[in-house]
Write a protein that holds these residues in place. Sequence first.
Motif, PDB file in Angstrom:
ATOM      1  N   ILE A 239      -1.853  13.837  -1.816  1.00 51.42           N
ATOM      2  CA  ILE A 239      -1.344  12.581  -1.260  1.00 51.42           C
ATOM      3  C   ILE A 239       0.099  12.748  -0.786  1.00 51.42           C
ATOM      4  O   ILE A 239       0.487  12.249   0.276  1.00 51.42           O
ATOM      5  CB  ILE A 239      -1.458  11.454  -2.301  1.00 51.42           C
TER       6      ILE A 239
ATOM      7  N   ILE B 241       1.482  12.078   3.065  1.00 53.37           N
ATOM      8  CA  ILE B 241       2.517  11.073   3.357  1.00 53.37           C
ATOM      9  C   ILE B 241       3.783  11.704   3.913  1.00 53.37           C
ATOM     10  O   ILE B 241       4.309  11.289   4.963  1.00 53.37           O
ATOM     11  CB  ILE B 241       2.870  10.276   2.083  1.00 53.37           C
TER      12      ILE B 241
ATOM     13  N   LEU C  17      -6.598   1.387  -4.910  1.00 54.06           N
ATOM     14  CA  LEU C  17      -5.284   0.841  -5.248  1.00 54.06           C
ATOM     15  C   LEU C  17      -5.237  -0.675  -5.100  1.00 54.06           C
ATOM     16  O   LEU C  17      -4.700  -1.376  -5.964  1.00 54.06           O
ATOM     17  CB  LEU C  17      -4.205   1.510  -4.389  1.00 54.06           C
TER      18      LEU C  17
ATOM     19  N   THR D 290      -7.044   4.103  -0.915  1.00 47.11           N
ATOM     20  CA  THR D 290      -6.331   2.843  -0.735  1.00 47.11           C
ATOM     21  C   THR D 290      -7.151   1.666  -1.269  1.00 47.11           C
ATOM     22  O   THR D 290      -6.596   0.696  -1.786  1.00 47.11           O
ATOM     23  CB  THR D 290      -5.965   2.619   0.740  1.00 47.11           C
TER      24      THR D 290
ATOM     25  N   ASN E 279       0.813  -1.212   0.000  1.00 41.33           N
ATOM     26  CA  ASN E 279       0.000   0.000   0.000  1.00 41.33           C
ATOM     27  C   ASN E 279       0.846   1.261   0.000  1.00 41.33           C
ATOM     28  O   ASN E 279       0.566   2.210  -0.745  1.00 41.33           O
ATOM     29  CB  ASN E 279      -0.936  -0.001   1.213  1.00 41.33           C
TER      30      ASN E 279
ATOM     31  N   LEU F 293       1.017   4.132  -3.002  1.00 37.49           N
ATOM     32  CA  LEU F 293       0.707   5.540  -2.775  1.00 37.49           C
ATOM     33  C   LEU F 293       1.853   6.430  -3.258  1.00 37.49           C
ATOM     34  O   LEU F 293       1.625   7.478  -3.868  1.00 37.49           O
ATOM     35  CB  LEU F 293       0.441   5.794  -1.291  1.00 37.49           C
ATOM     36  N   ARG F 294       3.092   6.005  -2.994  1.00 37.60           N
ATOM     37  CA  ARG F 294       4.231   6.804  -3.447  1.00 37.60           C
ATOM     38  C   ARG F 294       4.328   6.800  -4.973  1.00 37.60           C
ATOM     39  O   ARG F 294       4.750   7.798  -5.571  1.00 37.60           O
ATOM     40  CB  ARG F 294       5.522   6.266  -2.807  1.00 37.60           C
TER      41      ARG F 294
ATOM     42  N   VAL G  23      -4.184   8.424   4.512  1.00 37.26           N
ATOM     43  CA  VAL G  23      -4.837   8.705   3.237  1.00 37.26           C
ATOM     44  C   VAL G  23      -6.226   8.076   3.289  1.00 37.26           C
ATOM     45  O   VAL G  23      -6.391   6.968   3.797  1.00 37.26           O
ATOM     46  CB  VAL G  23      -4.017   8.113   2.069  1.00 37.26           C
TER      47      VAL G  23
END
Length: 212
Positions: A65, A69, A84, A81, A44, A48-49, A76
Amino acid sequence: MKSEKPNIFIIVGGPGSGKRTQAELLKKYLIEKNPGRCIGHHDNGDNLRRVVENSLFTNHMRQVIDKAIHTDGITVPGAITTYLWMRSLLEMNDGKSDMIFEGVFRTEKEVKQFIVVTDFCMKDSPRYFIHLNVLDEIMLKRIKDREDIDGVKRNDDLDEDTIKNRICTYNLESKPIYDEIIHNPDFISLIAKGEQPPEKVHEYIISYLNLN
């Protein structure tokens, strides 16, 4: 392994609890145990990155985002998520591969959606829920000390206040959800003491889940 169905593994814990290490050890074990079976892995945090660096997403979303982070150290929203890990299922799940999900479940709604979706596309596959429990001070030290394989620190590991806020957010928002999942019959669950050496944690997970 006893199950002929592909398995679903969910590895969670606070920042610096060893999720990635345990995911990699589990993946290696599963491949050695059943060389013909592929492993899908959803991280996860990494996903996100990647969103932040992906020009296919809007600048606004990437900035929001990125700030959550790297600057604020906050959760988030679960809808992001969820998108994703659903995307990972669509791309990786072939009905035969084991799936490892690392660092998911930020909201109760996300847990319910995960059950519904995996029931639909991986029917009768066991869902193993692995919660790595680590003391706050140990998580803080690990994050401050860790580097990637090239000896470079992650951008979100550079500021101590951001790290502390991530740990605090985990304790307030994520950990209560994980504590509830432990009692959820839709999962085969365990709590592992993540302060131990990684190999010991891995051995405990394999033994507890009867994956030998």
